[in-house]
Design a protein around this motif. Structure first.
Motif, mmCIF file in Angstrom:
data_model
loop_
_atom_site.group_PDB
_atom_site.id
_atom_site.type_symbol
_atom_site.label_atom_id
_atom_site.label_comp_id
_atom_site.label_asym_id
_atom_site.label_seq_id
_atom_site.Cartn_x
_atom_site.Cartn_y
_atom_site.Cartn_z
ATOM 1 N N MET A 5 40.078 37.017 74.981
ATOM 2 C CA MET A 5 41.179 36.998 74.022
ATOM 3 C C MET A 5 42.205 38.092 74.310
ATOM 4 O O MET A 5 43.409 37.893 74.113
ATOM 5 N N PHE A 6 41.729 39.250 74.789
ATOM 6 C CA PHE A 6 42.633 40.389 74.984
ATOM 7 C C PHE A 6 42.684 40.811 76.456
ATOM 8 O O PHE A 6 42.818 41.986 76.770
ATOM 9 N N ARG A 7 42.601 39.832 77.327
ATOM 10 C CA ARG A 7 42.650 40.117 78.754
ATOM 11 C C ARG A 7 44.077 40.456 79.179
ATOM 12 O O ARG A 7 45.044 40.020 78.523
ATOM 13 N N PRO A 8 44.265 41.188 80.272
ATOM 14 C CA PRO A 8 45.613 41.478 80.769
ATOM 15 C C PRO A 8 46.134 40.305 81.606
ATOM 16 O O PRO A 8 45.573 39.991 82.654
ATOM 17 N N VAL A 9 47.178 39.662 81.142
ATOM 18 C CA VAL A 9 47.805 38.571 81.889
ATOM 19 C C VAL A 9 49.316 38.735 81.801
ATOM 20 O O VAL A 9 49.857 39.101 80.758
ATOM 21 N N SER A 31 47.746 49.501 71.845
ATOM 22 C CA SER A 31 48.052 49.058 73.209
ATOM 23 C C SER A 31 48.594 47.630 73.256
ATOM 24 O O SER A 31 49.152 47.230 74.258
ATOM 25 N N PHE A 32 48.416 46.867 72.178
ATOM 26 C CA PHE A 32 48.928 45.496 72.158
ATOM 27 C C PHE A 32 50.145 45.388 71.241
ATOM 28 O O PHE A 32 51.200 44.900 71.638
ATOM 29 N N LEU A 33 49.963 45.821 70.000
ATOM 30 C CA LEU A 33 51.050 45.740 69.030
ATOM 31 C C LEU A 33 51.835 47.038 68.936
ATOM 32 O O LEU A 33 53.020 47.028 68.655
ATOM 33 N N LYS A 34 51.159 48.176 69.139
ATOM 34 C CA LYS A 34 51.823 49.469 69.036
ATOM 35 C C LYS A 34 51.046 50.489 69.863
ATOM 36 O O LYS A 34 49.831 50.390 70.017
ATOM 37 N N SER A 80 50.250 44.315 83.383
ATOM 38 C CA SER A 80 49.843 44.004 82.001
ATOM 39 C C SER A 80 48.639 44.818 81.544
ATOM 40 O O SER A 80 48.155 44.633 80.422
ATOM 41 N N VAL A 81 48.127 45.708 82.381
ATOM 42 C CA VAL A 81 46.952 46.508 82.033
ATOM 43 C C VAL A 81 47.356 47.644 81.094
ATOM 44 O O VAL A 81 48.305 48.382 81.366
ATOM 45 N N HIS A 82 46.646 47.758 79.983
ATOM 46 C CA HIS A 82 46.846 48.846 79.031
ATOM 47 C C HIS A 82 45.637 49.779 79.077
ATOM 48 O O HIS A 82 44.615 49.473 79.693
ATOM 49 N N ARG A 83 45.772 50.891 78.375
ATOM 50 C CA ARG A 83 44.659 51.850 78.336
ATOM 51 C C ARG A 83 43.405 51.243 77.709
ATOM 52 O O ARG A 83 42.290 51.602 78.064
ATOM 53 N N ILE A 84 43.601 50.317 76.779
ATOM 54 C CA ILE A 84 42.446 49.689 76.141
ATOM 55 C C ILE A 84 41.609 48.914 77.148
ATOM 56 O O ILE A 84 40.377 48.830 77.029
ATOM 57 N N HIS A 85 42.249 48.355 78.186
ATOM 58 C CA HIS A 85 41.512 47.595 79.192
ATOM 59 C C HIS A 85 40.595 48.500 80.016
ATOM 60 O O HIS A 85 39.532 48.063 80.475
ATOM 61 N N ILE A 86 41.016 49.755 80.204
ATOM 62 C CA ILE A 86 40.160 50.708 80.915
ATOM 63 C C ILE A 86 38.941 51.050 80.064
ATOM 64 O O ILE A 86 37.818 51.133 80.561
ATOM 65 N N LEU A 87 39.170 51.226 78.753
ATOM 66 C CA LEU A 87 38.043 51.473 77.848
ATOM 67 C C LEU A 87 37.089 50.290 77.835
ATOM 68 O O LEU A 87 35.863 50.465 77.783
ATOM 69 N N MET A 88 37.623 49.094 77.893
ATOM 70 C CA MET A 88 36.788 47.889 77.901
ATOM 71 C C MET A 88 35.947 47.821 79.175
ATOM 72 O O MET A 88 34.776 47.408 79.139
ATOM 73 N N ALA A 89 36.523 48.256 80.304
ATOM 74 C CA ALA A 89 35.744 48.316 81.547
ATOM 75 C C ALA A 89 34.619 49.339 81.427
ATOM 76 O O ALA A 89 33.484 49.100 81.869
ATOM 77 N N GLY A 90 34.933 50.484 80.812
ATOM 78 C CA GLY A 90 33.887 51.492 80.589
ATOM 79 C C GLY A 90 32.784 50.973 79.695
ATOM 80 O O GLY A 90 31.605 51.292 79.899
ATOM 81 N N LEU A 91 33.143 50.161 78.698
ATOM 82 C CA LEU A 91 32.141 49.566 77.804
ATOM 83 C C LEU A 91 31.198 48.660 78.582
ATOM 84 O O LEU A 91 29.973 48.710 78.379
#
Length: 439
Positions: free
Chosen positions: A408-412, A267-270, A202-213
């Protein structure tokens, strides 16, 4: 003697109200051919063991009139309690009135004490026995004169052991506060990595950016803690301010980018961005570069420079534009979800997404409101001994915002928003029809 321009004096005194105490309390500054009637150098919260030391050298006064009176140029301290009284005196606009004649200021010295003129130097340390927050000013009441000088200032308090503490009385707790929050973000990052590893599908590219943040936020706070620590014990940041501004720049750009990308549904909707969404990013990122440049100028040069007020206005304007810009993608996603929910036959799933983005919209608005308005209000109204409260409140609000957004936008793998049965689907369709009727 022509009277001092009241608007210029009022601006200098007014901005001393808004100015946060300076970060580095040992400064060497160059004033060149400056004709301003008042120059604000810094603001500092003193305890009963406070001291201020001022050294001036290479002094030169050039006037188009007769030789200026040395007693009409000098340094003084102005307390927060005396600001109103001094403003009232200035507003009377007595042609012969000079702020150096006011009984509400704490005199340090005038150019009469320089020897020998016109090129001279002076070095003196003064105790500040009355606790309070003071602004260090230079006043030029000599008509049509320009001043050139090198100024070296040191402001500090003595702790119980007689050791110099170069942080303002209300900011001496900041190194510990910033370090504590950096540990919170490092723990948060570890938890986020664990969640991502246990939900790889369930991990998207946005989750990697969030980790970098999260990493940039932790590093930013570590550098802020070290910066403040070295200022506290030595009076200068020893290069930690450079790292602080570097990680702050990356962190702020990443934060606004992540909010925009989440708001667009990337990454979530499109898996793509529309043209208008790309334009938002192209606007926000350059503006954040400008905002960080303004932040560095404000933080490092201080209010003594001629364009300091202008840079403050630039920073505020850019920050407002960026805050408004990141709201639009979230609104666009909400509108898009509302329209598609009525046509694709998956009402419950789209209603869940719609509610999710509505909640995210409210969270972002609340975060921006608190950090831009409430924190500023706390910084303005808090007693000088409790200036650290506004910093702590800002970090608490930021940590709460990060935690809510990441949750709210965690990978599950089994997202409760989309695990809906037939009854919930029918209820969702009715809710959407009711909403359409209300609109």
């Amino acid at each position: 003697m022509p009277k001092m321009p009241f608007t210029e004096v009022l601006a200098a005194v007014f901005f001393s109200l808004l100015l946060a105490p300076a970060a580095a309390e040992i400064k060497t500054l160059k004033i060149s051919s400056d004709a301003r009637p008042m120059i604000l150098f810094e603001k500092f919260g003193f305890t009963h063991t406070g001291h201020v030391a001022v050294t001036v050298s290479g002094v030169s006064v050039v006037s188009s009139l007769a030789n200026p009176e040395p007693s009409r140029l000098g340094f003084f301290l102005l307390s927060e309690d005396a600001l109103l009284q001094v403003l009232v005196e200035l507003q009377r606009q007595n042609p012969n009135f000079c702020v150096l004649d006011s009984s509400y200021i704490k005199h340090l010295f005038t150019f009469r004490e320089l020897s020998p003129p016109p090129h001279s130097s002076f070095n003196q340390s003064y105790p500040v026995s009355a606790p309070g927050e003071y602004s260090l000013f230079f006043a030029n009441c000599a008509a049509e004169s320009k001043v050139t000088m090198d100024v070296h200032t040191e402001v500090y308090n003595l702790d119980d052991g007689g050791v110099k503490d170069y942080l303002s009385a209300g900011r001496t707790q900041l190194p510990s506060i910033f370090f504590l929050f950096s540990l919170c973000y490092l723990a948060f990052l570890s938890l986020w990595i664990y969640i991502c590893l246990t939900n790889k599908r369930s991990v998207h590219r946005i989750h990697i950016l969030m980790a970098g943040l999260l990493l940039m936020k932790a590093l930013n706070l570590i550098c802020a803690a070290e910066d403040m620590h070295y200022v506290k014990v030595t009076g200068t940041p020893h290069g930690w301010d450079v790292l602080f501004y570097f990680f702050q720049f990356i962190r702020v750009v990443l934060l606004f980018t992540v909010i925009v990308l989440i708001g667009t549904g990337w990454s979530f909707l499109k898996p793509f961005l529309q043209e208008k969404e790309k334009k938002v990013l192209m606007i926000v990122i350059p503006l954040q570069v400008l905002a960080n440049v303004a932040s560095v100028v404000i933080g490092e040069t201080g209010p003594f420079i001629k364009d300091w007020v202008t840079w403050n206005q630039v920073f505020l304007l850019v920050d407002i534009i960026c805050c408004c810009a990141i709201i639009f993608p979230i609104v666009w996603s909400i509108r898009s979800l509302r329209e598609t929910s009525k046509t694709d036959g998956k009402a419950a799933r789209n209603l869940a997404k719609l509610n999710l983005f509505r909640q995210f919209y409210m969270v972002v608005i609340g975060y921006l409101y608190f950090t831009r308005i409430v924190v500023f209000a706390l910084r303005t109204i808090a007693a000088y001994k409790y200036q650290w409260v506004s910093n702590a409140a800002e970090e608490i609000a930021s940590l709460a915002f990060y935690m809510i957004m990441f949750y709210m936008f965690r990978p599950v793998e089994t997202n409760e928003y989309f695990a809906l049965d037939e009854e919930e689907e029918e209820a969702a369709e009715m809710a959407l029809r009711d909403e359409e009727f209300e609109l």
